[in-house]
Design a protein around this motif. Structure first.
Motif, PDB file in Angstrom:
ATOM      1  N   PRO A 493       3.825  -3.699 -10.785  1.00  6.81           N
ATOM      2  CA  PRO A 493       5.128  -2.553 -10.468  1.00  6.81           C
ATOM      3  C   PRO A 493       4.743  -0.914 -11.427  1.00  6.81           C
ATOM      4  CG  PRO A 493       5.194  -4.410 -10.162  1.00  6.81           C
ATOM      5  CD  PRO A 493       4.197  -4.792 -10.950  1.00  6.81           C
ATOM      6  N   SER A 494       4.584  -1.088 -12.492  1.00  3.15           N
ATOM      7  CA  SER A 494       4.739   0.270 -13.010  1.00  3.15           C
ATOM      8  C   SER A 494       4.147   0.906 -12.604  1.00  3.15           C
ATOM      9  CB  SER A 494       5.133  -0.731 -14.698  1.00  3.15           C
ATOM     10  OG  SER A 494       3.881  -1.067 -14.676  1.00  3.15           O
ATOM     11  N   GLU A 495       2.789   0.615 -12.024  1.00  9.15           N
ATOM     12  CA  GLU A 495       1.730   0.837 -11.832  1.00  9.15           C
ATOM     13  C   GLU A 495       1.691   2.745 -11.048  1.00  9.15           C
ATOM     14  OE1 GLU A 495      -3.226   0.903 -11.477  1.00  9.15           O
ATOM     15  OE2 GLU A 495      -2.033  -0.687 -11.960  1.00  9.15           O
ATOM     16  N   TRP A 496       2.861   2.230  -9.337  1.00  6.63           N
ATOM     17  CA  TRP A 496       3.647   2.690  -8.632  1.00  6.63           C
ATOM     18  C   TRP A 496       3.905   4.562  -9.437  1.00  6.63           C
ATOM     19  CZ3 TRP A 496       0.624   0.976  -4.848  1.00  6.63           C
ATOM     20  CH2 TRP A 496       0.545  -0.348  -4.131  1.00  6.63           C
ATOM     21  N   ALA A 497       2.988   5.152  -8.539  1.00 10.21           N
ATOM     22  CA  ALA A 497       3.808   6.400  -9.365  1.00 10.21           C
ATOM     23  C   ALA A 497       5.031   7.165  -7.652  1.00 10.21           C
ATOM     24  CB  ALA A 497       2.302   8.218  -9.584  1.00 10.21           C
ATOM     25  N   GLY A 498       4.782   6.560  -6.617  1.00 10.10           N
ATOM     26  CA  GLY A 498       5.671   7.104  -5.921  1.00 10.10           C
ATOM     27  C   GLY A 498       5.751   6.267  -4.411  1.00 10.10           C
ATOM     28  N   SER A 499       6.029   6.683  -3.104  1.00 13.06           N
ATOM     29  CA  SER A 499       5.789   5.857  -2.435  1.00 13.06           C
ATOM     30  C   SER A 499       4.793   6.214  -1.052  1.00 13.06           C
ATOM     31  CB  SER A 499       7.658   6.390  -1.542  1.00 13.06           C
ATOM     32  OG  SER A 499       8.807   6.164  -2.258  1.00 13.06           O
ATOM     33  N   VAL A 500       4.209   7.722  -1.051  1.00 13.22           N
ATOM     34  CA  VAL A 500       3.276   7.988  -0.379  1.00 13.22           C
ATOM     35  C   VAL A 500       1.992   6.915  -0.304  1.00 13.22           C
ATOM     36  CG1 VAL A 500       1.145   9.334  -0.371  1.00 13.22           C
ATOM     37  CG2 VAL A 500       4.369  10.121  -0.656  1.00 13.22           C
ATOM     38  N   GLU A 501       1.782   6.788  -2.067  1.00 16.37           N
ATOM     39  CA  GLU A 501       0.427   6.061  -1.832  1.00 16.37           C
ATOM     40  C   GLU A 501       1.394   4.016  -1.251  1.00 16.37           C
ATOM     41  OE1 GLU A 501      -2.526   3.607  -5.395  1.00 16.37           O
ATOM     42  OE2 GLU A 501      -0.222   4.582  -6.025  1.00 16.37           O
ATOM     43  N   ILE A 502       2.807   3.726  -1.104  1.00 12.44           N
ATOM     44  CA  ILE A 502       2.601   2.255  -1.385  1.00 12.44           C
ATOM     45  C   ILE A 502       2.553   1.773   0.042  1.00 12.44           C
ATOM     46  CG2 ILE A 502       4.914   0.581  -1.456  1.00 12.44           C
ATOM     47  CD1 ILE A 502       5.531   2.046  -3.675  1.00 12.44           C
ATOM     48  N   LEU A 503       3.883   3.512   1.295  1.00  8.43           N
ATOM     49  CA  LEU A 503       3.874   3.399   2.672  1.00  8.43           C
ATOM     50  C   LEU A 503       2.776   3.057   3.159  1.00  8.43           C
ATOM     51  CD1 LEU A 503       6.848   5.006   2.984  1.00  8.43           C
ATOM     52  CD2 LEU A 503       6.616   2.467   3.193  1.00  8.43           C
ATOM     53  N   SER A 504       1.470   4.312   2.416  1.00  7.75           N
ATOM     54  CA  SER A 504       0.207   4.751   3.277  1.00  7.75           C
ATOM     55  C   SER A 504      -0.690   3.211   3.215  1.00  7.75           C
ATOM     56  CB  SER A 504      -0.586   5.943   2.281  1.00  7.75           C
ATOM     57  OG  SER A 504      -0.521   5.277   1.405  1.00  7.75           O
ATOM     58  N   THR A 505      -0.578   2.655   1.866  1.00  2.00           N
ATOM     59  CA  THR A 505      -1.190   1.620   1.684  1.00  2.00           C
ATOM     60  C   THR A 505      -1.153   0.530   2.956  1.00  2.00           C
ATOM     61  OG1 THR A 505      -1.920   2.023  -0.553  1.00  2.00           O
ATOM     62  CG2 THR A 505      -2.207  -0.604   0.030  1.00  2.00           C
ATOM     63  N   TYR A 506       0.791   0.372   2.890  1.00  2.00           N
ATOM     64  CA  TYR A 506       0.978  -0.884   4.291  1.00  2.00           C
ATOM     65  C   TYR A 506       1.041  -0.378   5.393  1.00  2.00           C
ATOM     66  CZ  TYR A 506       5.046  -2.144   6.704  1.00  2.00           C
ATOM     67  OH  TYR A 506       5.710  -3.395   7.695  1.00  2.00           O
ATOM     68  N   MET A 507       0.810   0.842   5.608  1.00  2.00           N
ATOM     69  CA  MET A 507       0.722   1.089   6.879  1.00  2.00           C
ATOM     70  C   MET A 507      -1.081   0.971   7.822  1.00  2.00           C
ATOM     71  SD  MET A 507       3.190   2.390   8.932  1.00  2.00           S
ATOM     72  CE  MET A 507       2.507   3.440  10.372  1.00  2.00           C
ATOM     73  N   VAL A 508      -1.670   0.932   6.641  1.00  2.00           N
ATOM     74  CA  VAL A 508      -3.697   0.885   6.830  1.00  2.00           C
ATOM     75  C   VAL A 508      -3.442  -0.472   7.014  1.00  2.00           C
ATOM     76  CG1 VAL A 508      -5.142   1.277   5.442  1.00  2.00           C
ATOM     77  CG2 VAL A 508      -4.159   3.269   5.658  1.00  2.00           C
ATOM     78  N   ARG A 509      -3.111  -1.071   6.320  1.00  2.00           N
ATOM     79  CA  ARG A 509      -2.809  -2.889   6.223  1.00  2.00           C
ATOM     80  C   ARG A 509      -2.578  -3.381   7.019  1.00  2.00           C
ATOM     81  NH1 ARG A 509      -3.078  -4.113  -0.490  1.00  2.00           N
ATOM     82  NH2 ARG A 509      -4.885  -2.993  -1.468  1.00  2.00           N
ATOM     83  N   GLU A 510      -1.318  -2.774   7.781  1.00  4.91           N
ATOM     84  CA  GLU A 510      -0.762  -3.909   8.213  1.00  4.91           C
ATOM     85  C   GLU A 510      -0.137  -4.484   7.776  1.00  4.91           C
ATOM     86  OE1 GLU A 510      -2.858  -3.643  12.175  1.00  4.91           O
ATOM     87  OE2 GLU A 510      -2.199  -1.281  12.435  1.00  4.91           O
TER      88      GLU A 510
END
Length: 977
Positions: A493-510
């Protein structure tokens, strides 16, 4: 002509009486027909309302009356009776013609044979024989009678043959009648003209009586409508087509630049136009030819379609004539110049947010008769728009009356999450990125997945749904929660730097992605809410309670040996908890206008609400007064920031509790500090006073008691605790860096005028910021002597007391075995010190390493008095430092270099090191593999970036290693155009 009639009669007999219509004036072949032959039979057909028995009977009776009068044949009329006959025939003719005007098309029936003859011949033979009967009745009465019987028998046989089919048809009609209300149908009467044997004599007609089954069969047949003559197009259709051609639309210009600039949405990085509800916007409609709207021949409409499946029935597809208001949508004509029409549109302040489509339709009016008007769709724009909440609109529930606050809590795409402890908050940079393409797509996707279209008009429902959708516990939301320390098949969890990578990964993987803790849930929820137009911010409460039983208190249980009773200690106090606030009014509550302001909402899956993991919105002004009855989840939110920590002594026998004694209360140990990022800068803003009155004040105690009265708190909680003869407070340096020793100090204060002996039991556990215990790292028993306090008489000097400490060896051999000798100051005060060494806790280092202390001080003589304390400390991790050579020369779309440095604080080598960089919308998250970092050494990393946006932006970076986690840094940059 005779052959045609024969064929018609064949079809009538087989089908139940349906025939074609012969117009007056058709030539008739009279060959072979005697002068005295009466007119041929004309069948009468009706289309009854099949499923309705009452209407069946009524229609049948009416037809019966028409049929029976001319049905009987008679001898040729006398000369004086001709006029009366003609008059009767004319009346029948009128009935026939009127009924056939609206007749449906006929369906041809197969011909049948009667007694080996075609049906037509059989009927003709019967007619001839009837004629003979009428002309020479006295000569052959028996033969005529026999012939009539034969005809009747033949008709009965035909009726019997179709009986089985008629039964099936009636059964079908009855079943349909149960499903569909009856509909009236126009009776159909079809005329067949016959030859005229006598000159100047009007044609005669014969109407045949039809049975009920024949009528039902005829009801399913359709008589063709009269078609216009070939080569003559219908004038009405011609007018409609001409009007449609005049209004052909070739394009709709949404004026994206000017509209989005006015709506504060020009930073959204999507090809679609983004607008805010409750605010005017303009579009330009381009026609294929110059148009006129004042000719009264057409009415132009704007068509609004909301959501995925718009329907008129739920007001998600709305047609608004230009110059009118429909369902609070207003459309006005702003200008008309040849082919271009400019419209000004006002959306309602409570419109559903999400996808919006715009189309153009028209009502064409070729005549003044409204029944002849026609509705046509002229054009629908091929790309949808996005409609958002509007904090700039006073009529919107989310209206925020402060421009600086709107800039911060709606438009700022970077910010801070706070970690650390209440005495030493540590900022963690976070890239919200609410304008990024993937963030926008993900936000709309979550909105459509979590709520129906009509529910999307309420920010209260949207906020509540989004708090559930950012976690994956119930509905395959975005992030998977994980506090185990094992992050295989995912990212720490502490490796995330922001929401963009999280939400883009979510949309790509569905699919949901791992992993997250409270900070990540808060950061993503802030991004989604700001993207949708709801003012939002991330907030951190230090010493935040997680009440597991709804008691509104944090209950700590001890056994008779003064050890924490883990089995009963289900409530926890987190070192910090990061959640969210959103700004809105509360029209759903009584006196909701007074509750306008910040509302608590939490995406962390900590507690179920209405069966799923969601929290809020709960109004902060109500929490301050202890009004936990207001929705939503105010009990949970109040305990999180203002619960009392209550210590209980448990006595049990055979595993069952037989006594629960109130030991001690800590009224100010929860919600010690509540902070958020300041508006317009990176300072920390303390907002504790908005949640609670001053600790210990009458107002604060009243609020706590009010809240507890709605909870399941134990009745002994309200008992008064007897005054103790001494007091104890725990102090230590809370700015301890990871790898350093922790020095505790317990200050004892004697309230009597005599010396007192005290035993102190101390246990230290390794944990993380959630306070969930891992294992014990230090345990000690200390003894101390307190000198007389302020009540001592004739005592001018206080002697220095020597205290001895008894240490139970659990942990490192390098620990203090006696208390420090200190000169008590003021009178009656003694300090007892203890040290927790790095070797004691090094095996518990993880992300967000913390230590939790359980301390009890007991005075046994003359009466037993106990004081219990619980506290925790977060160990500080180092930060990343980032710099650029010349910040004043940074420009959009121009590459520049960033230098990043880090110093390893531990006496061990850090392995598997990698950096994550996010921000400035330069690309998806950038990952730099570093390898190993030697013990207590410094490294320097450089990389190049190209920013895509101008303005004040934040660059965020994190460092992840196998041994050390939770390291981050940020850099504020001003990007020029």
């Amino acid at each position: 002509m005779t052959e045609e009639i024969d064929q018609i009669l064949k079809e009538m007999t087989e089908s139940g009486g349906a025939t074609t219509e012969t117009k007056p004036g058709d030539e008739v072949d009279n060959k072979g027909v005697e002068e005295s032959q009466p007119a041929e039979e004309v069948t009468t057909e009706t289309t009854p309302p099949a499923p309705c028995a009452d209407e069946d009977k009524k229609d049948e009776d009416e037809i019966q009356a028409v049929v029976e009068q001319p049905a009987e044949t008679s001898p040729p009329a006398a000369e004086g009776e001709v006029e009366g006959d003609k008059k009767d025939e004319e009346e029948i003719q009128i009935v026939v013609e009127e009924a056939t005007e609206t007749s449906p098309p006929i369906v041809e029936a197969e011909s049948t044979e009667i007694d080996g003859k075609p049906e037509g011949e059989a009927e003709e033979s019967g007619v001839k024989e009837e004629e003979e009967k009428g002309g020479a009745e006295s000569e052959e009465p028996v033969e005529v009678k026999d012939e009539e019987l034969k005809v009747e028998e033949q008709e009965a046989k035909e009726e019997e043959d179709s009986n089985e089919q008629a039964k099936d048809e009636e059964k079908e009609d009855e079943e349909k009648a149960e499903e569909k209300p009856c509909e009236e149908e126009t009776p159909v009467i079809t005329e067949v003209e016959t030859e005229t044997p006598i000159a100047n004599e009007a044609p005669k007609t014969v109407v045949k009586k039809l049975t009920k089954r024949q009528l039902r069969s005829a009801g399913r047949r359709v008589v063709p409508q009269e078609q216009p003559a070939a080569g003559k197009p219908d004038e009405e259709d011609e007018d409609i087509e001409a009007l449609t051609n005049k209004l052909k639309v070739k394009s709709i210009d949404l004026r994206s630049y000017s509209n989005q600039k006015a709506h504060h949405t020009d930073d959204y990085d999507v090809p679609n136009v983004v607008l805010r509800r409750g605010q005017l916007f303009e579009i330009k409609v381009g026609f294929e030819q110059p148009v006129k709207l004042d000719d009264n021949k057409s009415e132009l409409n704007l068509v609004i379609s909301l959501g995925e499946s718009p329907r008129v029935t739920n007001d998600t597809r709305i047609t608004i004539p230009v110059g009118t208001t429909v369902k609070k949508w207003r459309v006005d004509l702003l200008g008309l110049k040849e082919e271009d029409l400019t419209l000004r549109i006002q959306s309602p302040a409570d419109a559903p947010v999400g996808k919006l489509n715009i189309g153009i339709s028209a009502v064409l009016k070729p005549t003044d008769d409204p029944l002849q008007w026609k509705y046509v769709n002229l054009y629908e724009h091929d790309e949808h728009l996005y409609l958002l909440f509007n904090p700039w609109c006073r009529d919107d529930v989310v209206f925020l009356d402060n421009e600086e606050s709107r800039q911060e809590h709606v438009l700022n795409d970077g910010g801070l999450l706070f970690e650390g402890s209440h005495s030493n908050p540590k900022p963690r940079p976070w890239n919200f990125g609410q304008f990024d393409t993937f963030v926008v797509l993900a936000s709309i996707h979550l909105l459509e997945k979590g709520l129906s279209v009509t529910a999307r008009s309420s920010p209260i429902k949207v906020v509540r749904a989004m708090s559930a959708m950012v976690n994956a516990e119930d509905d395959d939301g975005v992030l998977i929660a994980n506090w185990s320390g094992n992050y295989d098949n995912g990212k720490c969890p502490s490796e995330w730097a922001g929401s963009v990578e999280i939400l883009s990964t979510y949309m790509v993987r569905e699919a949901p992605i791992g992993y997250a803790q409270c900070g990540e849930f808060s950061g993503v929820l802030t991004s989604v809410l700001r993207c949708l137009g709801i003012p939002a911010r991330s907030v951190t409460a230090y010493s935040s309670a997680q009440d597991s039983d709804g008691s509104m208190t944090v209950d700590v249980h001890w056994n008779h040996e003064y050890q924490p009773y883990a089995e009963y200690n289900t409530d926890t106090v987190w070192v910090y908890h990061t959640y969210n606030e959103c700004y809105m009014a509360r029209p759903d509550l009584h006196k909701g206008k007074k509750l306008r302001g910040w509302q608590v909402v939490d995406g962390t899956p900590a507690e179920r609400s209405d069966g799923i993991f969601q929290t809020g919105p709960s109004p902060v002004p109500a929490l301050r007064r202890g009004n936990v009855a207001v929705k939503h989840d105010s009990e949970y939110a109040f305990a999180m920031v203002n619960a009392d920590r209550v210590h209980w002594m448990i006595q049990e026998t055979g595993g069952s509790v037989f006594n629960k004694r109130l030991l001690h209360k800590e009224p100010s140990s929860v919600g010690r500090r509540i902070v958020t990022k300041a508006v317009g800068n990176d300072d920390i803003e303390n907002i504790t006073s908005s949640y609670k009155y001053a600790e210990g004040s009458k107002e604060e105690r009243r609020a706590v008691n009010n809240a507890c009265s709605h909870g399941t708190v134990h009745k002994k909680y309200f008992e008064n605790i007897k005054n103790k003869d001494f007091d104890m407070k725990l102090t230590f340096d809370r700015r301890v860096k990871l790898g350093d020793d922790v020095n505790l100090k317990m200050r004892l204060t004697n309230k009597t005028d005599v010396e007192q002996q005290v035993e102190i039991f101390v246990e230290c556990y390794g944990t993380n910021y959630t306070g969930i215990l891992q294992d014990i790292c230090r345990k000690e028993k200390l003894e101390a002597t307190m000198p007389p306090g302020h009540k001592a008489k004739n005592q001018k000097n206080t002697k220095e007391k020597i205290m001895s400490g008894v240490v139970t060896a659990v942990g490192s051999l390098r620990r203090s075995t006696s208390s420090h000798h200190q000169q008590p100051d003021p009178v009656g005060v003694t300090d007892v010190a203890m040290t927790i060494y790095y070797d004691d806790y090094k095996s518990f280092i993880s992300d967000h390493t913390a230590l939790k202390f359980f301390i009890v001080a007991v005075r046994k003589e003359p009466r037993r008095h106990e004081i219990a304390l619980q506290d925790e400390i977060m160990l500080q991790t180092p930060s990343l430092k980032m710099t650029v050579a010349d910040p004043s020369k940074l420009k959009r779309d121009e590459e520049f270099s960033v230098d990043m440095t880090f110093t390893n604080p531990l006496p061990i080598t850090l392995t598997d090191c990698r950096f994550n960089i996010e921000g400035l919308r330069f690309q998806q998250a950038k990952i730099i593999q570093q390898g190993d970092i030697e013990a207590e050494s410094e490294i320097k990393v450089s990389f190049n970036l190209t920013p895509k946006l101008a303005g004040r932006k934040v660059l965020v970076a994190t460092l992840h290693t196998k041994e050390l986690k939770g390291i981050s840094g940020s850099l504020q940059l001003e990007i020029q155009l």
